[in-house]
Scaffold this motif. Sequence first.
Motif, mmCIF file in Angstrom:
data_model
loop_
_atom_site.group_PDB
_atom_site.id
_atom_site.type_symbol
_atom_site.label_atom_id
_atom_site.label_comp_id
_atom_site.label_asym_id
_atom_site.label_seq_id
_atom_site.Cartn_x
_atom_site.Cartn_y
_atom_site.Cartn_z
ATOM 1 N N TRP A 1 0.833 -1.208 0.000
ATOM 2 C CA TRP A 1 0.000 0.000 0.000
ATOM 3 C C TRP A 1 0.865 1.255 0.000
ATOM 4 C CZ3 TRP A 1 -5.387 -0.677 0.037
ATOM 5 C CH2 TRP A 1 -6.145 0.501 0.083
ATOM 6 N N LYS A 2 1.928 1.243 0.805
ATOM 7 C CA LYS A 2 2.837 2.391 0.842
ATOM 8 C C LYS A 2 3.519 2.587 -0.506
ATOM 9 C CE LYS A 2 6.466 4.500 3.651
ATOM 10 N NZ LYS A 2 7.143 5.115 2.498
ATOM 11 N N PHE A 3 3.895 1.476 -1.142
ATOM 12 C CA PHE A 3 4.481 1.562 -2.487
ATOM 13 C C PHE A 3 3.510 2.233 -3.451
ATOM 14 C CE2 PHE A 3 4.511 -0.400 -6.722
ATOM 15 C CZ PHE A 3 5.790 -0.073 -7.159
ATOM 16 N N LEU A 4 2.246 1.842 -3.392
ATOM 17 C CA LEU A 4 1.240 2.433 -4.278
ATOM 18 C C LEU A 4 1.050 3.919 -3.984
ATOM 19 C CD1 LEU A 4 -1.436 -0.414 -4.266
ATOM 20 C CD2 LEU A 4 0.240 0.083 -6.043
ATOM 21 N N GLN A 5 1.133 4.300 -2.737
ATOM 22 C CA GLN A 5 1.028 5.713 -2.381
ATOM 23 C C GLN A 5 2.225 6.507 -2.890
ATOM 24 O OE1 GLN A 5 0.455 5.102 1.943
ATOM 25 N NE2 GLN A 5 -1.457 6.254 1.756
ATOM 26 N N ASP A 6 3.415 5.930 -2.733
ATOM 27 C CA ASP A 6 4.643 6.645 -3.103
ATOM 28 C C ASP A 6 4.903 6.652 -4.602
ATOM 29 O OD1 ASP A 6 5.020 7.011 -0.420
ATOM 30 O OD2 ASP A 6 6.521 5.430 -0.194
ATOM 31 N N ARG A 7 4.537 5.557 -5.284
ATOM 32 C CA ARG A 7 4.951 5.400 -6.687
ATOM 33 C C ARG A 7 3.800 5.422 -7.695
ATOM 34 N NH1 ARG A 7 9.731 2.228 -6.773
ATOM 35 N NH2 ARG A 7 10.990 2.700 -4.937
ATOM 36 N N LYS A 8 2.581 5.105 -7.255
ATOM 37 C CA LYS A 8 1.491 4.921 -8.214
ATOM 38 C C LYS A 8 0.286 5.826 -7.962
ATOM 39 C CE LYS A 8 3.776 1.635 -10.240
ATOM 40 N NZ LYS A 8 4.320 1.803 -11.620
ATOM 41 N N SER A 9 0.463 6.857 -7.160
ATOM 42 C CA SER A 9 -0.563 7.894 -6.967
ATOM 43 C C SER A 9 -1.820 7.407 -6.263
ATOM 44 C CB SER A 9 -0.959 8.517 -8.323
ATOM 45 O OG SER A 9 0.175 9.044 -8.968
ATOM 46 N N LEU A 10 -1.729 6.378 -5.454
ATOM 47 C CA LEU A 10 -2.870 5.986 -4.624
ATOM 48 C C LEU A 10 -3.029 7.026 -3.522
ATOM 49 C CD1 LEU A 10 -5.040 3.982 -3.659
ATOM 50 C CD2 LEU A 10 -3.251 2.781 -2.391
ATOM 51 N N ASP A 11 -4.226 7.595 -3.391
ATOM 52 C CA ASP A 11 -4.424 8.684 -2.429
ATOM 53 C C ASP A 11 -5.342 8.302 -1.276
ATOM 54 O OD1 ASP A 11 -6.793 8.529 -3.765
ATOM 55 O OD2 ASP A 11 -6.838 10.618 -4.450
ATOM 56 N N LEU A 12 -5.505 6.993 -1.020
ATOM 57 C CA LEU A 12 -6.314 6.541 0.109
ATOM 58 C C LEU A 12 -5.410 6.143 1.274
ATOM 59 C CD1 LEU A 12 -8.992 4.307 -1.659
ATOM 60 C CD2 LEU A 12 -9.280 6.620 -0.772
ATOM 61 N N PRO A 13 -5.811 6.426 2.510
ATOM 62 C CA PRO A 13 -4.991 6.036 3.660
ATOM 63 C C PRO A 13 -5.002 4.527 3.849
ATOM 64 C CG PRO A 13 -7.096 6.911 4.404
ATOM 65 C CD PRO A 13 -7.046 7.135 2.918
ATOM 66 N N PRO A 14 -3.969 3.971 4.472
ATOM 67 C CA PRO A 14 -3.923 2.522 4.710
ATOM 68 C C PRO A 14 -5.108 2.076 5.570
ATOM 69 C CG PRO A 14 -1.786 3.533 5.134
ATOM 70 C CD PRO A 14 -2.754 4.654 4.967
ATOM 71 N N PRO A 15 -5.781 0.988 5.193
ATOM 72 C CA PRO A 15 -6.968 0.543 5.925
ATOM 73 C C PRO A 15 -6.702 -0.619 6.883
ATOM 74 C CG PRO A 15 -6.929 -0.491 3.776
ATOM 75 C CD PRO A 15 -5.635 0.297 3.900
ATOM 76 N N PHE A 16 -5.474 -0.751 7.383
ATOM 77 C CA PHE A 16 -5.082 -1.970 8.091
ATOM 78 C C PHE A 16 -5.060 -1.846 9.613
ATOM 79 C CE2 PHE A 16 -2.853 -1.869 3.952
ATOM 80 C CZ PHE A 16 -3.462 -2.957 3.361
ATOM 81 N N ASP A 17 -5.525 -0.736 10.143
ATOM 82 C CA ASP A 17 -5.448 -0.534 11.583
ATOM 83 C C ASP A 17 -6.292 -1.565 12.342
ATOM 84 O OD1 ASP A 17 -4.655 0.829 13.918
ATOM 85 O OD2 ASP A 17 -6.583 1.866 13.986
ATOM 86 N N ARG A 18 -5.646 -2.350 13.195
ATOM 87 C CA ARG A 18 -6.286 -3.315 14.090
ATOM 88 C C ARG A 18 -7.152 -4.351 13.352
ATOM 89 N NH1 ARG A 18 -8.296 0.613 19.095
ATOM 90 N NH2 ARG A 18 -6.240 1.480 19.565
ATOM 91 N N VAL A 19 -6.729 -4.758 12.180
ATOM 92 C CA VAL A 19 -7.521 -5.750 11.440
ATOM 93 C C VAL A 19 -7.221 -7.178 11.907
ATOM 94 C CG1 VAL A 19 -7.763 -4.317 9.384
ATOM 95 C CG2 VAL A 19 -5.803 -5.856 9.571
ATOM 96 N N VAL A 20 -6.088 -7.369 12.583
ATOM 97 C CA VAL A 20 -5.755 -8.687 13.120
ATOM 98 C C VAL A 20 -6.073 -8.676 14.605
ATOM 99 C CG1 VAL A 20 -3.953 -10.403 13.483
ATOM 100 C CG2 VAL A 20 -3.923 -8.979 11.429
ATOM 101 N N PRO A 21 -6.885 -9.619 15.075
ATOM 102 C CA PRO A 21 -7.236 -9.639 16.498
ATOM 103 C C PRO A 21 -6.022 -9.942 17.368
ATOM 104 C CG PRO A 21 -8.007 -11.634 15.424
ATOM 105 C CD PRO A 21 -7.526 -10.723 14.334
ATOM 106 N N ALA A 22 -6.059 -9.414 18.584
ATOM 107 C CA ALA A 22 -4.987 -9.700 19.525
ATOM 108 C C ALA A 22 -5.066 -11.160 19.952
ATOM 109 C CB ALA A 22 -5.101 -8.793 20.744
ATOM 110 N N GLN A 23 -3.921 -11.687 20.351
ATOM 111 C CA GLN A 23 -3.907 -13.065 20.837
ATOM 112 C C GLN A 23 -4.849 -13.172 22.032
ATOM 113 O OE1 GLN A 23 -3.659 -16.346 20.377
ATOM 114 N NE2 GLN A 23 -1.513 -16.145 19.777
ATOM 115 N N ASN A 24 -5.892 -13.984 21.912
ATOM 116 C CA ASN A 24 -6.944 -13.997 22.933
ATOM 117 C C ASN A 24 -6.828 -15.168 23.896
ATOM 118 O OD1 ASN A 24 -7.586 -16.051 21.245
ATOM 119 N ND2 ASN A 24 -9.584 -15.261 20.613
#
Length: 429
Positions: free
Chosen positions: A210-233
């Motif tokens: 995603w960062k590569f797409l932002q830096d090199r390919k003009s993707l202008d959306l923020p990364p959507p990955f915040d807390r998508v993996v649950p914590a070890q429960n």
Amino acid sequence: MKRKKHGLPPYVERRYQTFYAALDVPKGVRGIVGKKRFVQSLKTSDIRAAERIAMQVVGRWKEIIERAKGNTDLIESAVLLRQLKEINPEIDADQLAYQAYTHQVQKNPGEWPVTDVISPQHGQALSVAMGDSFPLAVHISDYEKSLTHVQEQHKERQVSDVRRFVKKFPTAQSATNRAIRDWVEIHLITEKELAIRTCNRIITACRGYWKFLQDRKSLDLPPPFDRVVPAQNRVLTQKQIASDQRRSFTPDDYKKLLKAAQDAGDKNLVNLIKIGAYTGCRREELCSLKVDNVKKDRIQIEDAKTQAGWRDVPLHDAILDLVATMKEESKDGYLFSGLANGNKHKKRGDAIGKRFTRLKTSLGYSKNHVFHSFRKGFVTLFESIGPEAEVVLARTIGHKITTMSYGLYSSGGVTFEAKKEYINKISWE
């Protein structure tokens, strides 16, 4: 390069004092491309510059034609439509996107619902074709080429993780935080039964893409990955933690494995076990060791994973003669002569490592016992000498020292003689 009879390079035409690039479109794809011939001014009157620019322009045209011939994926087709619309604004992108969809229906009738309403796949493709959505899959090849600083095996895994992601989310707009969280929890964890740490690895690879797409390919959306993996429960018990850890070999294990390798007639494996046990070196450090880095009383490790790993390792008296003989008999410049040139990741120890795995498995050892277990056993034997041996051990096996006095300020002042004295105190016999 072959030139035409009138002296112009291929695909180049002169019109008055300006050169143009030109390429005929094959009949079979003219309906999709929307024209019989590509023509574009090169905006130069210099023949050499025209030739160079024309090859770039024609290369893009040929890529469009190849995509038009294949037309195998809706999103790929949509990217093609965007390119075609830039070339020919009169193209009916909606109609062509629908044609791409019906082409898929005819090709894979069991996978595509034939309905009178526009499918989600067709809707996404149309959105990409009209420039409203950002396609994710089409830039993976460029991303892979950008990973020049990543080891080959890690690069393959990163790209594989990204491909898994974009297969589920063909556009950036479809990759919402909630959708990714559902994908991780339902598909990766529940259905595929992947571990939390594996899911974190996959998402880390996706963040990088995603960062590569932002830096090199003009993707202008923020990364959507915040807390998508649950914590070890769950809290692991000490027994579970121990079962997941690599275990060390004891002197009894050493003698048992060494005898089995000798009985099998595997000379290189016998030598690897002996030298690994008495140096504490990693398998690949030994298998890639060149004879130029083998001295009378030591081996020099110069390709380790960390700066602390660059070190001189004294040769225990028990293996001095063995190493000298191996160096003298080497036929390819490596201490362990005759190994394959390496797997696809350039690791010379891959094949002999598999032989060791088969050997130890045949003797009843579990997955927790690996060749690295000799390194752990080496450490255990060193610890039995006494606490004063800790710094000597770290300098010998290439571990970083994290204490303030020895780690931050010391420049590695343990003498070779001290390391030699301590290493000779251990015994596997």
